[in-house]
Design a protein around this motif. Structure first.
Motif, mmCIF file in Angstrom:
data_model
loop_
_atom_site.group_PDB
_atom_site.id
_atom_site.type_symbol
_atom_site.label_atom_id
_atom_site.label_comp_id
_atom_site.label_asym_id
_atom_site.label_seq_id
_atom_site.Cartn_x
_atom_site.Cartn_y
_atom_site.Cartn_z
ATOM 1 N N GLU A 121 25.165 -7.062 -30.624
ATOM 2 C CA GLU A 121 26.594 -6.899 -30.401
ATOM 3 C C GLU A 121 27.224 -6.061 -31.516
ATOM 4 O O GLU A 121 26.717 -6.026 -32.647
ATOM 5 C CB GLU A 121 27.270 -8.264 -30.333
ATOM 6 N N PRO A 122 28.354 -5.397 -31.229
ATOM 7 C CA PRO A 122 29.014 -4.565 -32.245
ATOM 8 C C PRO A 122 29.328 -5.325 -33.530
ATOM 9 O O PRO A 122 29.154 -4.784 -34.632
ATOM 10 C CB PRO A 122 30.280 -4.102 -31.537
ATOM 11 N N ALA A 123 29.791 -6.577 -33.427
ATOM 12 C CA ALA A 123 30.144 -7.339 -34.625
ATOM 13 C C ALA A 123 28.927 -7.566 -35.520
ATOM 14 O O ALA A 123 29.034 -7.527 -36.758
ATOM 15 C CB ALA A 123 30.772 -8.673 -34.233
ATOM 16 N N VAL A 124 27.770 -7.801 -34.896
ATOM 17 C CA VAL A 124 26.542 -7.994 -35.668
ATOM 18 C C VAL A 124 26.169 -6.708 -36.383
ATOM 19 O O VAL A 124 25.825 -6.715 -37.580
ATOM 20 C CB VAL A 124 25.402 -8.456 -34.737
ATOM 21 N N LEU A 125 26.232 -5.580 -35.681
ATOM 22 C CA LEU A 125 25.888 -4.299 -36.286
ATOM 23 C C LEU A 125 26.881 -3.912 -37.369
ATOM 24 O O LEU A 125 26.496 -3.372 -38.419
ATOM 25 C CB LEU A 125 25.840 -3.214 -35.206
ATOM 26 N N PRO A 174 27.434 -1.604 -42.258
ATOM 27 C CA PRO A 174 28.858 -1.272 -42.207
ATOM 28 C C PRO A 174 29.205 0.163 -42.593
ATOM 29 O O PRO A 174 30.369 0.554 -42.452
ATOM 30 C CB PRO A 174 29.463 -2.262 -43.211
ATOM 31 N N HIS A 175 28.231 0.928 -43.080
ATOM 32 C CA HIS A 175 28.552 2.248 -43.616
ATOM 33 C C HIS A 175 28.306 3.354 -42.589
ATOM 34 O O HIS A 175 27.596 3.180 -41.598
ATOM 35 C CB HIS A 175 27.727 2.505 -44.872
ATOM 36 N N GLY A 176 28.894 4.515 -42.860
ATOM 37 C CA GLY A 176 28.673 5.685 -42.035
ATOM 38 C C GLY A 176 29.353 5.603 -40.681
ATOM 39 O O GLY A 176 30.157 4.709 -40.408
ATOM 40 N N LEU A 215 32.047 3.036 -35.953
ATOM 41 C CA LEU A 215 32.121 2.846 -34.505
ATOM 42 C C LEU A 215 31.992 1.376 -34.138
ATOM 43 O O LEU A 215 32.790 0.848 -33.352
ATOM 44 C CB LEU A 215 31.023 3.649 -33.819
ATOM 45 N N THR A 216 31.003 0.689 -34.704
ATOM 46 C CA THR A 216 30.808 -0.716 -34.338
ATOM 47 C C THR A 216 31.960 -1.584 -34.821
ATOM 48 O O THR A 216 32.328 -2.558 -34.151
ATOM 49 C CB THR A 216 29.474 -1.238 -34.886
ATOM 50 N N SER A 217 32.547 -1.243 -35.955
ATOM 51 C CA SER A 217 33.723 -1.990 -36.419
ATOM 52 C C SER A 217 34.887 -1.806 -35.459
ATOM 53 O O SER A 217 35.603 -2.766 -35.139
ATOM 54 C CB SER A 217 34.124 -1.530 -37.826
ATOM 55 N N ALA A 218 35.083 -0.568 -34.988
ATOM 56 C CA ALA A 218 36.170 -0.295 -34.045
ATOM 57 C C ALA A 218 35.947 -1.012 -32.717
ATOM 58 O O ALA A 218 36.895 -1.506 -32.100
ATOM 59 C CB ALA A 218 36.297 1.213 -33.819
#
Length: 458
Positions: free
Chosen positions: A365-369, A374-376, A381-384
Motif C-alpha cells: 500500500e502507498p502508506a507502507v511505501l 520516503p525519499h525521492g 508520490l506514495t505520500s501524496a
C-alpha cells in the motif's frame, strides 16, 4: 437517441445498445435488454429506461430469457467526468453498500440531497435504488453459481437482512431465492465456495483480447500477477486487495470474441474471495482492468474516420484501453517499472494467508511505501497517495487528479499521462510531445493504443 430510434434498436434486436438503455412492456410487466430474442412488443406498450434500477422502480421485473441484469455497463460512465459519471463508478465499486448515501455524497463533495436529485433526474433512480439493483444481480449470481446457503448469500450480496433480500428477489425476478437457484442452467453451479465463483464478464461488440493480454504479460509483477498459456488461450491471474478481505482472480483470453451475427461476448473468469461481500467490488475492478464497458462502435467510428488511423482500426476492431484493478498500484508501477516494482513486492508486500501457486503477495500500500522509502519521487508520490493529496479511486475527478499529479516532484509528463490513462481510466489522454488531432477526441487514449499496436509509437 429518442424513443423512436430506441424502438428501432429493439425491433432489430441490436446488441450494440445492451446496457445503454432498457425497455419494458406494459402488458407483461417485464423489462429487457434491446437484443432480447422474444417477439417484439407493439410500440404503444413499450417504455424506455436509462437503467435497470429505474425499470425496477417503475414496477417491472427482469426478463428470464435475456437476463437484462447481466449486460455490460453503459460506456457513458467511463467517459463522463461529471458528478453523475463519478457517482455511477463509485456505486459500481460498492461504496453505497459500504458507506451509505452519505459516504457517496462525501466522496463527491455534494450533499446527499444533491446527489439524490441529480441521479434521479437523469437516470430515473437514486443511489439506493441503483445499489439495490446491483445487489440483486450479485445475489442471482451467487444463487446460481455457488452452493452457499441462502442466508449467507443475502449478507454477501450486501443486504441488511434476509427479509430485505427475499423481498428484493421477489420484486426483481418474480420468484423466490430458491426458485431462482432452481432455474440455474444444469451444471452451472460450483460445489464448494472454495472452488471460486465462476463468472462471465460481458462486453459489447468486438473485443481484441490479444493486445490486452500481451500488455498484462509484459507488465506482470511476480508474486502479484502471472500469465500462463499460449497466445489465444492465456490465463491472467492476480491478487486483489478488497474492502473486506483479499482475493485471487483468474481471467481467460478468448480469441475473436464479439464477432459474428450477434455482437458482444464475454471473458470467462473465476474469483476466489476471503469474504464474499467483496464480490461486487472485485467484478467492477476486473471490468475496469479489461475495459469491458467500453463502446467499441463509437470508438472505431470516430477513429476510423481519420486517414492515419483508418487502416489500424480496420486491422484491430474492438481494441481496448486497459485500466487498473488497483489504481494506486498502477501509479507506483508507472513510475518504477516492472523490475523495481517486483523488488518493492518482495520487500514490502503483504504475504497472502493462503498463497496460490506463484501468487503470494499483495502489492504494498502507498502508506507502507511512503514510510519505508520516503525519499525521492517514489516517496513523494506514495505520500501524496497515502494522505489523499492525489486521489485515483473510481470517483476521482480526473482533471483534479491530473493537476495534483503534475505537482509531485520528479513526476514527468509521460508518467502522469500513463497514470491518467490506466489508473483513472481516462479515454481521452494525449501523449506528451507532438499535438494529437482534435478529431481523435474523446478517444485519444484508444488512438494511441492503435499506434502502439502498429509499432509507430513507444
Amino acid at each position: 437517441m429518442d424513443d423512436d430510434s430506441r424502438y428501432e434498436a429493439v425491433r432489430s434486436r441490436d446488441g450494440r445498445f445492451d446496457g445503454v438503455f432498457f425497455f419494458a412492456v406494459a402488458t407483461t410487466g417485464i423489462y429487457c435488454r434491446p437484443s432480447c430474442p422474444a417477439v417484439t412488443p407493439k410500440r404503444p406498450n413499450v417504455r424506455f429506461f436509462a437503467t435497470a434500477a429505474a425499470a425496477q422502480g417503475a414496477g417491472f421485473r427482469a426478463c428470464r430469457r435475456c437476463r437484462p441484469d447481466a449486460v455490460p455497463g453503459s460506456a457513458e460512465w467511463n467517459v463522463r467526468s461529471d458528478a453523475v459519471g463519478r457517482a455511477m463508478r463509485l456505486i459500481a465499486d460498492g461504496v453505497v453498500d459500504r458507506e451509505g448515501v452519505a459516504g457517496l455524497a462525501a466522496r463527491l463533495g455534494y450533499s446527499a440531497r444533491q446527489v439524490q436529485r441529480q441521479l434521479t433526474g437523469e437516470l430515473g433512480a437514486g443511489p439506493v435504488a441503483l445499489a439495490r439493483a446491483q445487489r440483486a444481480h450479485t445475489a442471482r449470481l451467487l444463487l446460481q453459481t455457488t452452493g452457499l446457503p441462502v442466508t449467507e448469500i443475502a449478507f454477501a450480496a450486501g443486504f441488511a437482512s434476509v427479509r430485505q433480500f427475499n423481498d428484493t428477489v421477489r420484486t426483481v425476478y418474480a420468484t423466490t431465492p430458491s426458485g431462482l437457484r432452481a432455474s440455474a442452467p444444469r451444471g452451472g453451479r460450483a460445489g464448494a465456495p472454495t472452488a471460486g465463483i465462476p463468472l462471465r464478464l460481458a462486453h459489447r461488440g468486438p473485443y481484441r483480447a490479444g493486445p490486452v493480454f500481451d500488455l498484462l504479460e509484459r507488465e506482470a509483477v511476480p508474486g502479484v500477477e502471472e500469465v500462463s498459456g499460449a497466445p489465444g488461450h492465456r490465463t491472467y491471474r492476480r491478487t486483489l486487495r478488497l474492502p473486506h478481505g483479499t482475493g485471487i482472480a483468474a481471467v481467460g483470453e478468448r480469441a475473436h470474441t464479439g464477432t459474428g451475427a450477434r455482437p458482444g461476448g464475454w471473458l470467462d473468469a473465476r474469483v476466489h474471495l476471503t469474504d464474499l461481500r467483496d464480490l461486487t467490488t472485485a467484478v467492477h475492478r476486473l471490468r475496469r482492468l479489461f475495459d469491458l464497458d467500453a463502446d467499441p462502435y463509437a470508438v472505431d467510428e470516430r477513429l476510423g474516420a481519420d486517414a492515419r488511423l483508418a487502416p489500424l482500426v480496420a486491422a484491430r476492431p474492438g481494441l481496448r484501453s486497459p485500466g487498473a484493478a488497483d489504481p494506486d498500484e498502477v501509479a507506483v508501477r508507472a513510475l518504477t517499472g516492472r523490475e523495481e516494482a517486483a523488488g518493492l513486492v518482495r520487500r514490502y508486500g503483504k504475504r497472502l494467508d493462503a498463497p496460490c501457486g506463484s501468487l503470494t503477495h499483495l502489492f504494498p500500500e502507498p502508506a507502507v511505501l511512503a514510510g519505508a522509502e520516503p525519499h525521492g519521487t517514489l516517496g513523494a508520490l506514495t505520500s501524496a497517495l497515502a494522505d489523499g493529496t492525489v486521489c485515483l479511486g473510481p470517483g476521482a475527478d480526473r482533471d483534479t487528479a491530473g493537476a495534483a499529479l503534475a505537482t509531485v516532484p520528479g513526476l514527468d509528463a509521460r508518467t502522469v499521462a500513463a497514470i491518467r490513462t490506466r489508473a483513472l481510466g481516462d479515454p481521452d489522454v494525449a501523449a506528451p510531445g507532438p499535438e494529437t488531432p482534435d478529431s481523435w477526441r474523446p478517444w485519444r487514449s484508444y488512438a494511441l493504443n492503435h499506434l502502439r499496436a502498429a509499432g509507430t509509437l513507444e
